[in-house]
Structure formats: C-alpha cells, structure tokens
Design a protein around this motif. Structure first.
Motif, short mmCIF file in Angstrom:
data_model
loop_
_atom_site.label_atom_id
_atom_site.label_comp_id
_atom_site.label_asym_id
_atom_site.label_seq_id
_atom_site.Cartn_x
_atom_site.Cartn_y
_atom_site.Cartn_z
N GLU A 216 0.82 -1.20 0.00
CA GLU A 216 0.00 0.00 0.00
C GLU A 216 0.86 1.26 0.00
OE1 GLU A 216 -3.14 0.45 -0.41
OE2 GLU A 216 -3.56 -1.70 -0.56
N ALA A 217 1.96 1.24 0.74
CA ALA A 217 2.86 2.39 0.76
C ALA A 217 3.45 2.63 -0.62
CB ALA A 217 3.97 2.16 1.78
N ALA A 218 3.80 1.56 -1.34
CA ALA A 218 4.35 1.72 -2.68
C ALA A 218 3.30 2.27 -3.64
CB ALA A 218 4.86 0.37 -3.18
N ARG A 219 2.05 1.85 -3.49
CA ARG A 219 0.99 2.37 -4.36
C ARG A 219 0.73 3.84 -4.09
NH1 ARG A 219 -1.51 -2.69 -2.62
NH2 ARG A 219 -1.28 -4.26 -4.28
N VAL A 220 0.80 4.21 -2.83
CA VAL A 220 0.62 5.62 -2.47
C VAL A 220 1.71 6.47 -3.10
CG1 VAL A 220 0.64 7.27 -0.57
CG2 VAL A 220 -0.65 5.15 -0.35
N ASP A 221 2.92 5.93 -3.19
CA ASP A 221 4.05 6.66 -3.79
C ASP A 221 3.98 6.69 -5.31
OD1 ASP A 221 5.09 7.26 -1.34
OD2 ASP A 221 6.45 5.52 -1.29
N GLY A 222 2.94 6.06 -5.89
CA GLY A 222 2.75 6.12 -7.33
C GLY A 222 3.23 4.91 -8.10
N ALA A 223 3.59 3.85 -7.42
CA ALA A 223 4.07 2.66 -8.11
C ALA A 223 2.90 1.91 -8.74
CB ALA A 223 4.81 1.74 -7.14
N SER A 224 3.12 1.39 -9.94
CA SER A 224 2.11 0.57 -10.60
C SER A 224 2.10 -0.82 -9.97
CB SER A 224 2.40 0.48 -12.09
OG SER A 224 3.65 -0.18 -12.31
N GLU A 225 1.09 -1.63 -10.33
CA GLU A 225 1.00 -2.98 -9.78
C GLU A 225 2.21 -3.83 -10.20
OE1 GLU A 225 -1.07 -4.27 -7.60
OE2 GLU A 225 -2.00 -2.28 -7.42
N TRP A 226 2.67 -3.64 -11.43
CA TRP A 226 3.85 -4.38 -11.86
C TRP A 226 5.08 -3.96 -11.08
CZ3 TRP A 226 6.14 -8.36 -13.64
CH2 TRP A 226 7.45 -8.29 -14.10
N GLN A 227 5.23 -2.66 -10.83
CA GLN A 227 6.37 -2.18 -10.06
C GLN A 227 6.30 -2.68 -8.61
OE1 GLN A 227 5.86 2.03 -10.82
NE2 GLN A 227 7.58 2.05 -12.29
N VAL A 228 5.10 -2.75 -8.05
CA VAL A 228 4.95 -3.28 -6.69
C VAL A 228 5.39 -4.74 -6.66
CG1 VAL A 228 3.27 -3.91 -4.92
CG2 VAL A 228 3.11 -1.70 -6.05
N PHE A 229 4.98 -5.49 -7.66
CA PHE A 229 5.36 -6.90 -7.70
C PHE A 229 6.86 -7.05 -7.95
CE2 PHE A 229 6.18 -10.80 -10.09
CZ PHE A 229 5.65 -11.75 -9.23
N ARG A 230 7.40 -6.24 -8.88
CA ARG A 230 8.80 -6.38 -9.28
C ARG A 230 9.76 -5.99 -8.18
NH1 ARG A 230 13.28 -6.89 -9.64
NH2 ARG A 230 14.74 -6.64 -11.37
N TRP A 231 9.47 -4.92 -7.45
CA TRP A 231 10.45 -4.39 -6.51
C TRP A 231 10.14 -4.69 -5.05
CZ3 TRP A 231 14.63 -3.17 -8.93
CH2 TRP A 231 14.57 -2.68 -10.24
N ILE A 232 8.93 -5.17 -4.76
CA ILE A 232 8.58 -5.46 -3.36
C ILE A 232 8.19 -6.93 -3.18
CG2 ILE A 232 6.97 -4.95 -1.48
CD1 ILE A 232 6.83 -2.10 -2.49
N THR A 233 7.17 -7.37 -3.91
CA THR A 233 6.65 -8.72 -3.70
C THR A 233 7.66 -9.78 -4.10
OG1 THR A 233 4.42 -7.89 -4.13
CG2 THR A 233 4.76 -10.28 -4.21
#
Length: 320
Positions: A216-233
C-alpha cells in the motif's frame, strides 16, 4: 541433594533415550547403506555371488564413457531445467491470481493442489494414455482433441528419439548430441502438471505473509502494480523460491517412477535417466558394482544441490 541430582540426571537422559533409536536407525539404514554402496561401487561384483575385490574407479570410468549414461545426464539436465522453470512460473502465476481475492478461491486452490495427491505412477500412466499418438487416421488422446478442433495432429508423441536442434552441440569427449530430446517434452509436461500446485501453495503462503502495508505504501508513492510486484513482492519471495527449487530439484534429479510408467526410458535412451539405468543395471543385469556406481553418482548430484542449501540455512539460523 542426592534426590535432586538423580532427578536432573533423569531429565537429561530421557531426551537422549528418546532420540537414540532414531539416531541408530539413521546411522544404519542411511549412512551405513551409503557406505556399503560406496564399497560395492569400487568392487568387481558382477553376478549373484558377491565379489568385493577392489577394482578402483573402473566402474566410474566406464560410466563416464558410456553412451547410455551420458544420455541420462543430458536428459536429467533437460528435465530439471524445464521442470523447474515450468513449475515455478505456473505456480507463481496461480498464487498471484489466488492472492487477488478471486471468488471461489477455496475451490480453485483445491483443484490446483489435487494433482499433488496422486503418485507419479498414476500421473505417468494417465499421461501415457493422453500422449498416445494413435495410428494414422485414427488419432487417440490429445491427438483426437486436436483433430476435432482443427489443430495439427502429432504422430510423434513419445515415439521418436530425435534431439532438437538436429545434430546438437557435441564436443569430442561427448558421445551424445546435447539438446532437447523431443520424447522428453510429454514427461516434462506431466511433471509440471503434478508439481505446479505444490509451488502454488508455497508462493501463496509467501504472498499472504507479506504485510499489506508495504504494498500500500508503494501504491501511495505512485508505483504501478507491476512495479509493486517487481520491486517489493518478488524480492520478498526469494526464500520461498529457493526452498521450492531445492525440493523440485531433488525430485527431478532422482526421478524414476514417472518416466518408468510413462515411457519406460524410451524410445532408445531419449527419456532414460540415471534412476532407470541404476535399476536395470543392478536388478536386471545383476551388475551390482556398476549399479552402485550409478547410485553414488546420483547421490553426488543431489548433494551438490542440497548441501549448499543446508549450509546456508545453518548460517542463517546462527545469525538469528
């Protein structure tokens, strides 16, 4: 004081007595048999009557120059690579889909896990029926389905020993062309079908363990779902991936029952693996020394995968 000392002694002895039978069983039936197999592998035992006279590494040298054993190593490498890639990719995809809170998650999770409840013997038998090409003009199994929906019918499922690409890469010391045996593809598909549910369960557990606050913090910072998966998940799933690779790699390196029931190692040696070679050499040809040598090579192959993982886990737990 004497009674208290006896009580403490009993407290220390009970755990030791509890684990002693297991230690003895492991020492005899695991390490003892490994030692015995090693002794046999450097002997001249050929036939029913034991002959433990020392033969050096003659049996191992014969294996390394054997066309069949080189084919087995090639087939094992091909099977392991595609089996790991397919099982991990499909398992991760299914886990991500289930983690998206789809309707009927319990139903789909059960469906994906169901193949794992079957033995490789059952899986090999069923997929053998599915990949039976049938006679020309009379397709069966998957070929019948392909014909009904207008797709090309393959008459070569598990029936040709051709290695792709044609000729393959073959250095002077290698007697077999290095490539992908086409007959191995149906075996790989069957193995992936059975074990992708296992990797799905592991990845799903890993996804559910990741705090939602991070994503959720990454999405708030403007990350797309792919970026959330690529760099966090995905980075947080690395321990799960490593564990899955170890388990699946261990299965692939000692695979026997699936290939034995689905293809029997044929045609030729296109789907043969060290497990089948060891079984036939030992129990059909009565060449116990050569069979033991194959078993030791299989043990070394598995050790190359397992030992570094165990060392890494031990260091990780020590640091904690």
């Amino acid at each position: 004081m004497a009674a208290r000392s006896r009580y403490r002694l009993v407290e220390r002895l009970i755990p030791i007595l509890m684990i002693t039978p297991s230690i003895i069983a492991i020492a005899v039936f695991v390490y003892g048999f490994i030692g015995w197999t090693t002794v046999v592998s450097v002997s001249r035992w050929q036939g029913i009557v034991p002959d433990l006279s020392f033969a050096g590494f003659r049996n191992y040298a014969a294996l390394l120059t054997s066309y069949r054993f080189q084919s087995d190593i090639r087939n094992t490498i091909v099977f392991t690579v595609f089996f790991l890639i397919g099982s991990l990719s499909i398992g991760l995809l299914l886990a991500v889909l289930l983690d998206s809170k789809v309707r009927g998650e319990s139903f789909f999770r059960t469906v994906y896990l169901f193949p794992m409840a079957l033995s490789f013997v059952v899986t090999g038998t069923v997929w053998q029926w599915l990949f039976t090409p049938g006679a020309p003009g009379q397709p069966t199994g998957l070929n019948l389905l392909f014909e009904q929906i207008g797709l090309p019918v393959f008459q070569t499922w598990s029936t040709v020993s051709h290695v792709w690409p044609g000729g393959g890469w073959k250095p002077e010391w290698l007697r077999v062309p290095f490539g992908v045996p086409l007959a191995m593809i149906p075996v790989i598909i069957a193995a992936i079908w059975q074990m992708s549910g296992f990797t799905m369960a592991m990845y799903l557990a890993g996804l559910r363990a990741i705090p939602d606050e991070l994503r959720e913090a990454a999405r708030v910072d403007g990350a797309s779902e792919w970026q959330v998966f690529r760099w966090i998940t995905f980075p947080l799933l690395q321990p799960v991936t490593l564990s899955a690779v170890i388990v699946l790699g261990h299965i692939s390196l000692k695979i026997f029952d699936l290939i034995m029931t689905q293809t029997g190692g044929g045609p030729g040696f296109a789907t043969d693996v060290p497990g089948i070679f060891m079984y036939e050499t030992t129990f059909k040809s009565n060449k116990y020394a050569e069979g033991a040598a194959v078993a030791i090579v299989m043990l070394l192959m598995v050790s190359v995968l397992i030992v570094p993982y165990l060392i890494w886990r031990l260091r990780t737990e020590t640091e904690r």
